[in-house]
Scaffold this motif. Structure first.
Motif, short mmCIF file in Angstrom:
data_model
loop_
_atom_site.label_atom_id
_atom_site.label_comp_id
_atom_site.label_asym_id
_atom_site.label_seq_id
_atom_site.Cartn_x
_atom_site.Cartn_y
_atom_site.Cartn_z
N GLY A 228 -37.87 35.87 -33.75
CA GLY A 228 -36.85 35.03 -33.91
C GLY A 228 -35.43 35.97 -33.82
O GLY A 228 -34.49 35.27 -34.26
N LEU A 229 -35.26 37.24 -33.44
CA LEU A 229 -34.29 37.94 -33.43
C LEU A 229 -33.42 38.06 -32.32
O LEU A 229 -33.77 37.91 -31.25
CB LEU A 229 -34.57 39.56 -34.05
CG LEU A 229 -35.38 39.38 -35.39
CD1 LEU A 229 -35.92 40.88 -35.19
CD2 LEU A 229 -34.51 39.11 -36.36
N CYS A 230 -32.12 37.89 -32.35
CA CYS A 230 -31.07 37.91 -31.31
C CYS A 230 -31.12 39.28 -30.68
O CYS A 230 -31.10 40.36 -31.15
CB CYS A 230 -29.93 37.59 -31.70
SG CYS A 230 -29.64 35.88 -32.40
N LEU A 231 -30.81 39.16 -29.20
CA LEU A 231 -30.76 40.39 -28.27
C LEU A 231 -29.32 40.02 -27.94
O LEU A 231 -28.94 39.15 -27.13
CB LEU A 231 -31.69 40.42 -27.17
CG LEU A 231 -31.48 41.68 -26.44
CD1 LEU A 231 -31.70 43.12 -26.95
CD2 LEU A 231 -32.66 41.56 -25.15
N TYR A 232 -28.20 41.10 -28.35
CA TYR A 232 -26.98 40.85 -27.97
C TYR A 232 -26.82 40.95 -26.47
O TYR A 232 -27.52 41.60 -25.65
CB TYR A 232 -26.35 41.96 -28.54
CG TYR A 232 -24.78 41.73 -28.28
CD1 TYR A 232 -23.89 40.60 -28.91
CD2 TYR A 232 -24.01 42.12 -27.22
CE1 TYR A 232 -22.78 40.14 -28.89
CE2 TYR A 232 -22.65 41.63 -26.92
CZ TYR A 232 -22.08 40.54 -27.71
OH TYR A 232 -20.91 40.34 -27.45
#
Lengths: 366, 119
Positions: A228-232
């Motif tokens: 659930g981590l964002c990728l810039y």
């Protein structure tokens, strides 16, 4: 076209049979002969080794803490020595310029920024605070997975004592390594800044261990998506605020309305207001109901036909550990877990359920 | 068996042609996680995109290698897309076609020519 940069480990990747691809100006391993699916599962079961040397490593003197806080809506002054924190650079409209890690060491702050944003971030820092040092003679390696601790402790026993988001230094073969107990896979693990002189020998020492396998960017992406981590540049961008991006947890109380050091960062007006009232759209998890993955760019509708477009998928694919397609999308904040929406894949509207994130349980050593 | 430049294999079975993808293509695709098959009875022209294969990495198409009618599809792929990686030349056939003209097959490569092609 400018020439692609190569990390200290380039030759090692090639000798390991990696498929190299251009990524953010660098020539990086996307996968090894094991393949993305097995690399992903190996990291979840044992220990995966990632070359993340393309990311920017920056040193900021402690004297610049206040200046840094003026760029980042995070409690940096209150960050204890030996601890690390997730942060974001914001712009005047409250959008996100990049996300980064900030570690407080004995006499400086150590920042790790995204490869694609590194140049802009460094220019941004240099414009606002003195004495920013860009580190160009160290590789950055991530060792992730349930067996990462046992593997790394064989080389440096002290790392077993570290907790999630601790930072420390340890010596290996006469060289000082900078270590944090963190990563971007949802697994327990470490990121290790290694002097170029020993980058290959240190990496090789880890790869020689049975439980450690080299893992490419392909699996790194599916691991962080499951976590659930964002990728810039995909899930976060200059038009998206931290509240919309569902990373408001990164803004500590002390910087919020009523806090001791309230505001004082770019876009504070908008971000502080959104923290109080919420945003109209928010990053949410989606579980497509069939087997067809819904990838970045898929448009999301509120009805199986007709209806209105309510959002777009920013990251999506197949989650090897979940065993099903998973995605993230920006959707109206009024939606809640379990609601059904429809993603349009190749002209067909397919149902997906709004789902809690992470998709895969995180196993950090808190 | 015949081979196309799009890395499909074609095998004549009675008056039908069975279509799949080669081991080379399956390796290039990586781990296959989803296959979308055409409806039996679909009339297709050479070059029509009629199947979608999604790997962990990306989506790719399979196009009709010849003109004809899709008469049967391999439903096993819907339940077990990984067959495309495990058994591309046998178990993971995609569809069977009835050709308007079997002579269309003459244009394709034989196994040796295909091996040279992928070099």
């Amino acid at each position: 076209m400018t020439e692609l940069l190569r990390t200290d480990l380039y030759d090692l990747h090639v000798s390991l049979g990696a498929k190299m691809v251009p990524f953010a100006g660098w020539e990086m391993p996307v996968q090894y002969p094991m393949g993305v699916m097995k690399e992903h599962l190996h990291t979840r079961a044992e220990a995966g080794l990632f070359d993340v040397s393309h990311m920017g490593q920056v040193i900021v003197p402690l004297s610049a803490i206040d200046a840094l806080e003026a760029l980042i809506p995070v409690d940096i002054a209150g960050l204890k020595e030996g601890r690390q924190r997730y942060g974001i650079f914001t712009n005047e409209t409250g959008g996100i310029l990049d996300d980064l890690m900030i570690a407080r060491k004995s006499d400086h702050l150590f920042l790790v920024v995204n490869a694609a944003c590194a140049e802009a971030d460094i220019a941004h820092l240099q414009a606002h605070l003195p004495e920013v040092t860009v580190i160009r003679d160290r590789a950055l390696i991530a060792l992730q997975g349930p067996k990462a601790e046992a593997a790394l402790a064989r080389l440096m026993p002290s790392v077993a004592e570290m907790r999630f988001m601790d930072v420390a230094e340890a010596e290996w073969n006469g060289q000082l390594l900078w270590i944090s107990r963190s990563g971007y896979t949802g697994e327990d693990g470490y990121e290790i800044s290694v002097p170029s002189a020993v980058a290959v020998s240190f990496t090789q020492a880890l790869l020689d261990m049975d439980e450690v396998a080299p893992i490419g960017l392909g699996a790194r992406d599916s691991l962080r998506l499951e976590a659930g981590l964002c990728l810039y540049g995909h899930d976060l961008d200059p038009d998206t605020t931290p509240v919309e991006g569902n990373i408001a947890w990164a803004i500590q109380k002390v910087r919020r309305k009523g806090g001791a050091r309230e505001g004082g960062f770019p876009g504070a007006d908008r971000i502080l207001a959104q923290l109080e009232t919420g945003a109209t759209r928010r990053r949410m998890g989606l579980r497509p109901e069939g087997r067809a993955p819904m990838r970045e760019g898929v448009e999301v509708f509120d009805a199986p036909e007709g209806g209105a477009k309510i959002g777009t998928i920013t990251s999506g694919g197949f989650g090897p550990s979940v065993g099903a397609p998973i995605a993230m999308a920006y959707l109206p904040a009024s939606l809640t877990e379990g609601d059904t929406v429809w993603g349009e894949v190749r002209g067909k509207r397919l149902p997906a359920k709004v789902a809690a994130m992470p998709f895969q349980v995180q196993t950090y050593k808190r | 068996m015949k081979f196309t430049e799009e890395h499909e294999w074609l095998r004549v079975e009675g008056d039908l042609v069975v279509v799949g993808i080669t081991e080379h293509a399956s390796e290039q695709l990586g781990d296959v996680v989803f296959v979308e098959l055409p409806e039996p009875g679909t009339q297709v022209a050479k070059g029509d995109e009629i199947c979608v294969i999604e790997s962990v990495k990306a989506a790719s198409d399979i196009s009709a290698p010849v003109d004809g009618e899709v008469v049967e599809v391999n439903d096993a792929l819907a339940d077990n897309p990984a067959l495309v990686n495990e058994d591309p030349l046998e178990g993971a056939w995609f569809f069977k076609m009835k050709l308007e003209d079997m002579d269309q097959l003459d244009a394709f490569m034989d196994e040796d020519e295909y091996k040279d092609f992928i070099g």
